[in-house]
Design an enzyme around this catalytic site. Structure first.
Site, PDB file in Angstrom:
ATOM      1  N   GLY A 226       6.720  -0.706 -13.897  1.00  0.00           N
ATOM      2  CA  GLY A 226       7.353   0.923 -13.916  1.00  0.00           C
ATOM      3  C   GLY A 226       6.569   1.709 -14.803  1.00  0.00           C
ATOM      4  O   GLY A 226       6.354   1.272 -16.175  1.00  0.00           O
TER       5      GLY A 226
ATOM      6  N   GLY B   2     -17.261   5.366 -33.107  1.00  0.00           N
ATOM      7  CA  GLY B   2     -18.521   6.211 -32.801  1.00  0.00           C
ATOM      8  C   GLY B   2     -18.853   5.843 -31.598  1.00  0.00           C
ATOM      9  O   GLY B   2     -18.536   5.218 -30.442  1.00  0.00           O
TER      10      GLY B   2
ATOM     11  N   GLN C 262     -10.562  11.308 -45.979  1.00  0.00           N
ATOM     12  CA  GLN C 262      -9.134  11.401 -45.929  1.00  0.00           C
ATOM     13  C   GLN C 262      -8.495  11.499 -44.537  1.00  0.00           C
ATOM     14  O   GLN C 262      -7.589  10.655 -44.101  1.00  0.00           O
ATOM     15  CB  GLN C 262      -8.764  12.424 -46.567  1.00  0.00           C
ATOM     16  CG  GLN C 262      -7.167  13.137 -46.743  1.00  0.00           C
ATOM     17  CD  GLN C 262      -7.259  14.332 -47.349  1.00  0.00           C
ATOM     18  OE1 GLN C 262      -7.056  15.382 -46.748  1.00  0.00           O
ATOM     19  NE2 GLN C 262      -6.498  14.049 -48.667  1.00  0.00           N
TER      20      GLN C 262
ATOM     21  N   GLU D  75      11.189  -8.150 -17.975  1.00  0.00           N
ATOM     22  CA  GLU D  75       9.825  -8.076 -17.444  1.00  0.00           C
ATOM     23  C   GLU D  75       9.137  -6.692 -18.549  1.00  0.00           C
ATOM     24  O   GLU D  75       8.119  -6.874 -19.027  1.00  0.00           O
ATOM     25  CB  GLU D  75       9.403  -7.573 -16.222  1.00  0.00           C
ATOM     26  CG  GLU D  75       7.963  -7.301 -15.924  1.00  0.00           C
ATOM     27  CD  GLU D  75       7.736  -6.920 -14.201  1.00  0.00           C
ATOM     28  OE1 GLU D  75       6.800  -6.618 -13.904  1.00  0.00           O
ATOM     29  OE2 GLU D  75       8.742  -6.955 -13.574  1.00  0.00           O
TER      30      GLU D  75
ATOM     31  N   ARG E 179     -18.334   0.173 -42.413  1.00  0.00           N
ATOM     32  CA  ARG E 179     -19.257   1.198 -41.747  1.00  0.00           C
ATOM     33  C   ARG E 179     -19.527   2.124 -43.055  1.00  0.00           C
ATOM     34  O   ARG E 179     -18.598   2.921 -43.312  1.00  0.00           O
ATOM     35  CB  ARG E 179     -18.762   1.738 -40.408  1.00  0.00           C
ATOM     36  CG  ARG E 179     -19.600   2.845 -40.014  1.00  0.00           C
ATOM     37  CD  ARG E 179     -20.952   2.495 -39.229  1.00  0.00           C
ATOM     38  NE  ARG E 179     -21.696   3.505 -38.527  1.00  0.00           N
ATOM     39  CZ  ARG E 179     -22.565   3.333 -38.153  1.00  0.00           C
ATOM     40  NH1 ARG E 179     -23.320   2.037 -38.048  1.00  0.00           N
ATOM     41  NH2 ARG E 179     -23.422   4.242 -37.577  1.00  0.00           N
TER      42      ARG E 179
ATOM     43  N   GLN F 210     -12.656   6.052 -31.239  1.00  0.00           N
ATOM     44  CA  GLN F 210     -13.398   7.048 -31.890  1.00  0.00           C
ATOM     45  C   GLN F 210     -13.924   6.966 -33.307  1.00  0.00           C
ATOM     46  O   GLN F 210     -14.993   7.401 -33.384  1.00  0.00           O
ATOM     47  CB  GLN F 210     -12.225   8.275 -31.975  1.00  0.00           C
ATOM     48  CG  GLN F 210     -12.896   9.430 -32.341  1.00  0.00           C
ATOM     49  CD  GLN F 210     -13.641  10.195 -31.217  1.00  0.00           C
ATOM     50  OE1 GLN F 210     -13.377  10.075 -30.306  1.00  0.00           O
ATOM     51  NE2 GLN F 210     -14.467  11.361 -31.646  1.00  0.00           N
TER      52      GLN F 210
ATOM     53  N   PRO G 151       0.627  -1.114   0.040  1.00  0.00           N
ATOM     54  CA  PRO G 151       0.293   0.016  -0.090  1.00  0.00           C
ATOM     55  C   PRO G 151       0.776   1.274  -0.010  1.00  0.00           C
ATOM     56  O   PRO G 151       0.265   2.370  -0.543  1.00  0.00           O
ATOM     57  CB  PRO G 151      -0.772  -0.200   1.171  1.00  0.00           C
ATOM     58  CG  PRO G 151      -0.742  -1.572   1.566  1.00  0.00           C
ATOM     59  CD  PRO G 151       0.222  -2.163   0.851  1.00  0.00           C
ATOM     60  N   GLY G 152       1.871   1.175   0.667  1.00  0.00           N
ATOM     61  CA  GLY G 152       2.863   2.602   0.543  1.00  0.00           C
ATOM     62  C   GLY G 152       4.089   2.426  -0.212  1.00  0.00           C
ATOM     63  O   GLY G 152       5.064   3.154   0.070  1.00  0.00           O
ATOM     64  N   ALA G 153       4.256   1.325  -1.144  1.00  0.00           N
ATOM     65  CA  ALA G 153       5.586   1.115  -1.669  1.00  0.00           C
ATOM     66  C   ALA G 153       5.197   0.565  -2.978  1.00  0.00           C
ATOM     67  O   ALA G 153       4.755  -0.523  -3.098  1.00  0.00           O
ATOM     68  CB  ALA G 153       6.458   0.112  -0.828  1.00  0.00           C
TER      69      ALA G 153
END
Length: 376
Positions: A361, A336, A276, A239, A265, A333, A129-131
């Site tokens: 990280g 839609g 374009q 990682e 679509r 986007q 929680p703090g690290a």
């Protein structure tokens, strides 16, 4: 375009098998797993039986003794399928290497076969929680009692936290040094908290873990006492590369599904892909993706060759994950209002992408590392 990474016919045959596995065993069930917040343990055993778990682990410990490109294939096919619940790359490429690299012979024989078969699921418990990224601020303690340690503390945001049988846990000694210890399912005082509710990765179990006077025999210390911080730092490059590989393939998936949509679509009597603005943005994204893939492939190939790549891995992680986030947002986007509906895969891709620039990280930490390499 020809890849920088050189995959053989054997790699491609393995890819075909991995692709079929994800298409048949993962994709059709993913929506249901999102509802329950985790994948079934049986899936891990099926993956083990198919050779998808820890392929680079030597045969004497239950693996295939394959090269790291087989691991790359699993990462790519996992992302290609849209999988975000079955955290196979965390198990294969982030946690198992701590055992392969730093565990002693007895520990390897004890733990690795189950990791390869899927009978044992791995988690690594660093964050508290703090690290977070500041590992020196760890508070989970390990008090020396002769032949064992007594561990007390709390961890949070632990991926595979509900399912894991084996948890590599970062603990701090009274002298301030850090060690890695294996805490096993069933140890008295080891408790799992709630399965945390996230905005994305809904099918992936992420948990709080509690250690209340857990007796951990010294036979479960991985590597040397007090060397845990160094071990963690040594494995961070891989990682971050794993996340970069996954981000590239996830971005490619988003572009494919968007390309299909904009070719079908219609708006104002035209396919929207013919406008374009959309055409040019798709062109820009396709170009950036190929450039990013080439760089990531180059860094992976150098990693396989044994080069130290702390800065390059940070560059790959930073750029590819930011690209994934940007492209997914832009592609949504184009859908839609449909892009905002969870029944469309682009919506889940958007939510799942958000964590990529945070874990292993943050982007800001990556830029600190890169900036430091410039003498700043």
């Amino acid at each position: 375009m020809e890849r920088v990474l050189q995959f053989t016919e054997e790699h491609e045959a393995f890819r075909d098998m991995a692709r079929k596995f994800f298409e048949t065993e993962v994709t059709p069930h993913h929506h249901e797993w999102e509802k329950v917040g985790m994948v079934p343990k049986e899936l891990w055993k099926k993956a083990g039986a198919s050779g998808l778990l820890c392929p680079d682990v030597p045969e004497e410990y239950g693996g295939s003794g394959a090269d790291f490109l087989y691991n790359v294939v699993v990462i790519e096919e996992s992302s290609r399928s849209g999988n975000s619940g079955f955290f196979v790359s965390l198990h294969n490429d982030v946690i198992a290497p701590y055992i392969s690299a730093y565990a002693n012979e007895e520990q390897k024989k004890r733990w690795l076969p189950g990791c390869c078969s899927g009978d044992s699921i791995l988690a690594v418990a660093m964050t508290e929680p703090g690290a977070g990224s500041d590992l020196k601020s760890l508070r989970t303690s390990a008090v020396d009692k002769g032949d064992h340690y007594v561990v007390n503390g709390q961890k949070t945001f632990i991926s595979n936290g509900q399912l894991a049988n084996l948890v590599i846990t970062a603990v701090k000694h009274e002298n301030g040094t850090i060690s890695l210890v294996m805490i096993e399912e069933g140890m008295k005082g080891f408790e799992r908290g709630r399965n945390l509710e996230k905005i994305g990765l809904k099918a992936q179990d992420t948990s709080e873990l509690y250690f209340n006077d857990v007796v951990v025999p010294k036979e479960n210390v991985i590597g040397k006492d007090g060397q845990g911080f160094r071990y963690l730092m040594m494995k961070l490059a891989q990682e971050r590369l794993v996340l970069a590989i996954a981000a590239v393939e996830a971005t490619a998936l988003v572009q494919r599904m968007t390309l299909k949509y904009i070719k079908e679509r219609m708006a104002f009597g035209k396919k929207i892909g013919s406008f374009q603005h959309i055409k040019f943005q798709m062109a820009e994204m396709a170009t950036e993706l190929e450039m990013c893939r080439t760089f990531v492939d180059k860094v992976v190939s150098e990693h396989i060759a044994g080069k130290k790549l702390t800065v390059e891995a940070s560059m790959a992680k930073y750029y590819s994950t930011e690209m994934q986030k940007r492209h997914t947002d832009l592609c949504l986007q184009f859908f839609g209002g449909y892009g905002y509906m969870m029944e469309y895969p682009i919506a889940r891709a958007y939510l799942d992408a958000r964590i990529q620039t945070i874990y292993a990280g943050t982007t800001e930490i990556m830029k600190e590392i890169i900036g430091g390499s410039l003498g700043l």
